[in-house]
Design a protein around this motif. Structure first.
Motif, PDB file in Angstrom:
ATOM      1  N   LEU A   1       0.827  -1.205   0.000  1.00 60.46           N
ATOM      2  CA  LEU A   1       0.000   0.000   0.000  1.00 60.46           C
ATOM      3  C   LEU A   1       0.864   1.260   0.000  1.00 60.46           C
ATOM      4  O   LEU A   1       0.601   2.202  -0.763  1.00 60.46           O
ATOM      5  CB  LEU A   1      -0.917   0.001   1.230  1.00 60.46           C
ATOM      6  CG  LEU A   1      -1.858   1.184   1.396  1.00 60.46           C
ATOM      7  CD1 LEU A   1      -2.925   1.151   0.316  1.00 60.46           C
ATOM      8  CD2 LEU A   1      -2.490   1.155   2.770  1.00 60.46           C
ATOM      9  N   ILE A   2       1.915   1.269   0.806  1.00 59.42           N
ATOM     10  CA  ILE A   2       2.827   2.417   0.840  1.00 59.42           C
ATOM     11  C   ILE A   2       3.529   2.559  -0.516  1.00 59.42           C
ATOM     12  O   ILE A   2       3.689   3.669  -1.031  1.00 59.42           O
ATOM     13  CB  ILE A   2       3.867   2.256   1.974  1.00 59.42           C
ATOM     14  CG1 ILE A   2       3.176   2.234   3.340  1.00 59.42           C
ATOM     15  CG2 ILE A   2       4.912   3.351   1.927  1.00 59.42           C
ATOM     16  CD1 ILE A   2       2.505   3.516   3.725  1.00 59.42           C
ATOM     17  N   SER A   3       3.926   1.442  -1.108  1.00 58.00           N
ATOM     18  CA  SER A   3       4.585   1.467  -2.418  1.00 58.00           C
ATOM     19  C   SER A   3       3.661   2.057  -3.484  1.00 58.00           C
ATOM     20  O   SER A   3       4.083   2.901  -4.284  1.00 58.00           O
ATOM     21  CB  SER A   3       5.007   0.049  -2.809  1.00 58.00           C
ATOM     22  OG  SER A   3       5.523   0.026  -4.104  1.00 58.00           O
ATOM     23  N   GLU A   4       2.415   1.617  -3.503  1.00 56.09           N
ATOM     24  CA  GLU A   4       1.455   2.156  -4.470  1.00 56.09           C
ATOM     25  C   GLU A   4       1.216   3.635  -4.246  1.00 56.09           C
ATOM     26  O   GLU A   4       1.093   4.407  -5.204  1.00 56.09           O
ATOM     27  CB  GLU A   4       0.135   1.401  -4.385  1.00 56.09           C
ATOM     28  CG  GLU A   4       0.164   0.029  -4.997  1.00 56.09           C
ATOM     29  CD  GLU A   4      -1.166  -0.682  -4.888  1.00 56.09           C
ATOM     30  OE1 GLU A   4      -2.005  -0.294  -4.034  1.00 56.09           O
ATOM     31  OE2 GLU A   4      -1.373  -1.632  -5.662  1.00 56.09           O
TER      32      GLU A   4
ATOM     33  N   GLU B   1       1.945   6.556  -6.982  1.00 55.10           N
ATOM     34  CA  GLU B   1       0.869   7.476  -7.349  1.00 55.10           C
ATOM     35  C   GLU B   1       1.276   8.927  -7.112  1.00 55.10           C
ATOM     36  O   GLU B   1       0.999   9.805  -7.930  1.00 55.10           O
ATOM     37  CB  GLU B   1      -0.388   7.145  -6.547  1.00 55.10           C
ATOM     38  CG  GLU B   1      -1.581   7.992  -6.898  1.00 55.10           C
ATOM     39  CD  GLU B   1      -2.799   7.627  -6.072  1.00 55.10           C
ATOM     40  OE1 GLU B   1      -3.497   8.565  -5.637  1.00 55.10           O
ATOM     41  OE2 GLU B   1      -3.036   6.416  -5.872  1.00 55.10           O
ATOM     42  N   ALA B   2       1.952   9.175  -6.004  1.00 57.95           N
ATOM     43  CA  ALA B   2       2.405  10.539  -5.712  1.00 57.95           C
ATOM     44  C   ALA B   2       3.456  10.991  -6.722  1.00 57.95           C
ATOM     45  O   ALA B   2       3.440  12.149  -7.166  1.00 57.95           O
ATOM     46  CB  ALA B   2       2.974  10.609  -4.295  1.00 57.95           C
ATOM     47  N   GLU B   3       4.362  10.103  -7.109  1.00 53.04           N
ATOM     48  CA  GLU B   3       5.360  10.445  -8.119  1.00 53.04           C
ATOM     49  C   GLU B   3       4.693  10.794  -9.438  1.00 53.04           C
ATOM     50  O   GLU B   3       5.068  11.766 -10.100  1.00 53.04           O
ATOM     51  CB  GLU B   3       6.343   9.287  -8.330  1.00 53.04           C
ATOM     52  CG  GLU B   3       7.292   9.069  -7.187  1.00 53.04           C
ATOM     53  CD  GLU B   3       8.114   7.801  -7.364  1.00 53.04           C
ATOM     54  OE1 GLU B   3       7.984   7.124  -8.414  1.00 53.04           O
ATOM     55  OE2 GLU B   3       8.898   7.491  -6.449  1.00 53.04           O
ATOM     56  N   GLU B   4       3.702  10.000  -9.851  1.00 54.30           N
ATOM     57  CA  GLU B   4       2.982  10.273 -11.092  1.00 54.30           C
ATOM     58  C   GLU B   4       2.245  11.596 -11.018  1.00 54.30           C
ATOM     59  O   GLU B   4       2.227  12.362 -11.984  1.00 54.30           O
ATOM     60  CB  GLU B   4       2.020   9.136 -11.397  1.00 54.30           C
ATOM     61  CG  GLU B   4       2.703   7.851 -11.800  1.00 54.30           C
ATOM     62  CD  GLU B   4       1.743   6.691 -11.948  1.00 54.30           C
ATOM     63  OE1 GLU B   4       0.526   6.870 -11.686  1.00 54.30           O
ATOM     64  OE2 GLU B   4       2.207   5.597 -12.323  1.00 54.30           O
TER      65      GLU B   4
ATOM     66  N   ASN C   1      15.949  17.286  -8.926  1.00 59.85           N
ATOM     67  CA  ASN C   1      16.992  16.504  -8.268  1.00 59.85           C
ATOM     68  C   ASN C   1      16.828  15.008  -8.512  1.00 59.85           C
ATOM     69  O   ASN C   1      17.462  14.201  -7.863  1.00 59.85           O
ATOM     70  CB  ASN C   1      16.988  16.764  -6.759  1.00 59.85           C
ATOM     71  CG  ASN C   1      17.423  18.160  -6.422  1.00 59.85           C
ATOM     72  OD1 ASN C   1      18.191  18.752  -7.163  1.00 59.85           O
ATOM     73  ND2 ASN C   1      16.939  18.688  -5.319  1.00 59.85           N
ATOM     74  N   GLU C   2      15.940  14.597  -9.432  1.00 63.18           N
ATOM     75  CA  GLU C   2      15.686  13.198  -9.771  1.00 63.18           C
ATOM     76  C   GLU C   2      15.203  12.404  -8.559  1.00 63.18           C
ATOM     77  O   GLU C   2      15.438  11.228  -8.455  1.00 63.18           O
ATOM     78  CB  GLU C   2      16.933  12.545 -10.347  1.00 63.18           C
ATOM     79  CG  GLU C   2      17.434  13.155 -11.625  1.00 63.18           C
ATOM     80  CD  GLU C   2      16.484  12.877 -12.793  1.00 63.18           C
ATOM     81  OE1 GLU C   2      16.230  13.813 -13.548  1.00 63.18           O
ATOM     82  OE2 GLU C   2      16.004  11.745 -12.898  1.00 63.18           O
ATOM     83  N   SER C   3      14.539  13.058  -7.654  1.00 68.41           N
ATOM     84  CA  SER C   3      14.039  12.390  -6.469  1.00 68.41           C
ATOM     85  C   SER C   3      12.603  12.830  -6.266  1.00 68.41           C
ATOM     86  O   SER C   3      12.326  14.015  -6.254  1.00 68.41           O
ATOM     87  CB  SER C   3      14.892  12.787  -5.260  1.00 68.41           C
ATOM     88  OG  SER C   3      14.245  12.413  -4.094  1.00 68.41           O
ATOM     89  N   ALA C   4      11.715  11.884  -6.115  1.00 68.49           N
ATOM     90  CA  ALA C   4      10.307  12.219  -5.966  1.00 68.49           C
ATOM     91  C   ALA C   4       9.894  12.019  -4.513  1.00 68.49           C
ATOM     92  O   ALA C   4       9.196  11.113  -4.158  1.00 68.49           O
ATOM     93  CB  ALA C   4       9.450  11.367  -6.878  1.00 68.49           C
ATOM     94  N   ARG C   5      10.377  12.860  -3.637  1.00 74.88           N
ATOM     95  CA  ARG C   5       9.997  12.801  -2.233  1.00 74.88           C
ATOM     96  C   ARG C   5       8.892  13.828  -1.983  1.00 74.88           C
ATOM     97  O   ARG C   5       8.984  14.950  -2.461  1.00 74.88           O
ATOM     98  CB  ARG C   5      11.189  13.095  -1.326  1.00 74.88           C
ATOM     99  CG  ARG C   5      12.199  12.010  -1.387  1.00 74.88           C
ATOM    100  CD  ARG C   5      13.074  12.109  -0.177  1.00 74.88           C
ATOM    101  NE  ARG C   5      13.826  10.904  -0.052  1.00 74.88           N
ATOM    102  CZ  ARG C   5      13.596   9.972   0.841  1.00 74.88           C
ATOM    103  NH1 ARG C   5      12.647  10.131   1.713  1.00 74.88           N
ATOM    104  NH2 ARG C   5      14.317   8.899   0.887  1.00 74.88           N
ATOM    105  N   ILE C   6       7.932  13.438  -1.220  1.00 74.63           N
ATOM    106  CA  ILE C   6       6.832  14.332  -0.893  1.00 74.63           C
ATOM    107  C   ILE C   6       7.095  14.927   0.466  1.00 74.63           C
ATOM    108  O   ILE C   6       7.340  14.222   1.432  1.00 74.63           O
ATOM    109  CB  ILE C   6       5.495  13.562  -0.887  1.00 74.63           C
ATOM    110  CG1 ILE C   6       5.261  12.951  -2.257  1.00 74.63           C
ATOM    111  CG2 ILE C   6       4.369  14.475  -0.493  1.00 74.63           C
ATOM    112  CD1 ILE C   6       4.082  12.041  -2.292  1.00 74.63           C
TER     113      ILE C   6
END
Length: 147
Positions: free
Chosen positions: A91-94, A98-101, A141-146
């Motif tokens: 669930l966390i992975s999905e 989704e947040a990256e997209e 920065n090629e990192s998709a951190r929220i």
């Protein structure tokens, strides 16, 4: 670690929690099997020494089977714990994918608007671009951190 994984909701903690749960379950089941087997073996040896002819004596295969059968219910509980840990990390992975997209989509929208409006005649769109500035920096920065 489970409490920390559920409160921080990071994929790395969720994976460590899942791996820890699986390893703990396997270790506990192995320990329980060995302890049950040793206790049953000692009890059978005592019965042999007392020469109890009225009781049916068990061989090693029967003792192993008895130790395994005792572990069915705890094994199902550990299986459910491991399954729930896998579901949590999935669930966390999905959610992260989704947040990256979503961030990439918003970034593409901002870039498209910026390329389409070279001049600054629409101030509202400029404010929307400023609101997404942190997300744009994260993607650069090629990192998709929220955050």
């Amino acid at each position: 670690m489970g409490l920390q994984a559920t409160s921080l909701n990071t994929l790395s903690l969720a994976r460590r929690y899942m791996i820890g749960t699986v390893l703990t379950g396997i270790g506990w089941m192995a320990f329980n099997f060995v302890m049950t087997y040793d206790l049953d073996k000692a009890a059978e040896k005592e019965r042999e020494e007392n020469h109890s002819d009225d009781a049916l004596l068990f061989d090693d295969g029967d003792i192993r089977w008895q130790a395994i059968s005792v572990m069915v219910l705890p094994g199902m509980v550990w299986f459910l714990c491991c399954l729930r840990a896998w579901q949590f990390q999935h669930l966390i992975s999905e959610a992260e994918v989704e947040a990256e997209e979503r961030i990439r989509s918003e970034f593409a929208t901002v870039v498209t608007r910026a390329e389409g409006n070279g001049d600054d005649d629409n101030h509202a769109e400029g404010q929307a671009a400023d609101a997404n500035h942190d997300e744009e920096l994260t993607l650069q920065n090629e990192s998709a951190r929220i955050s």
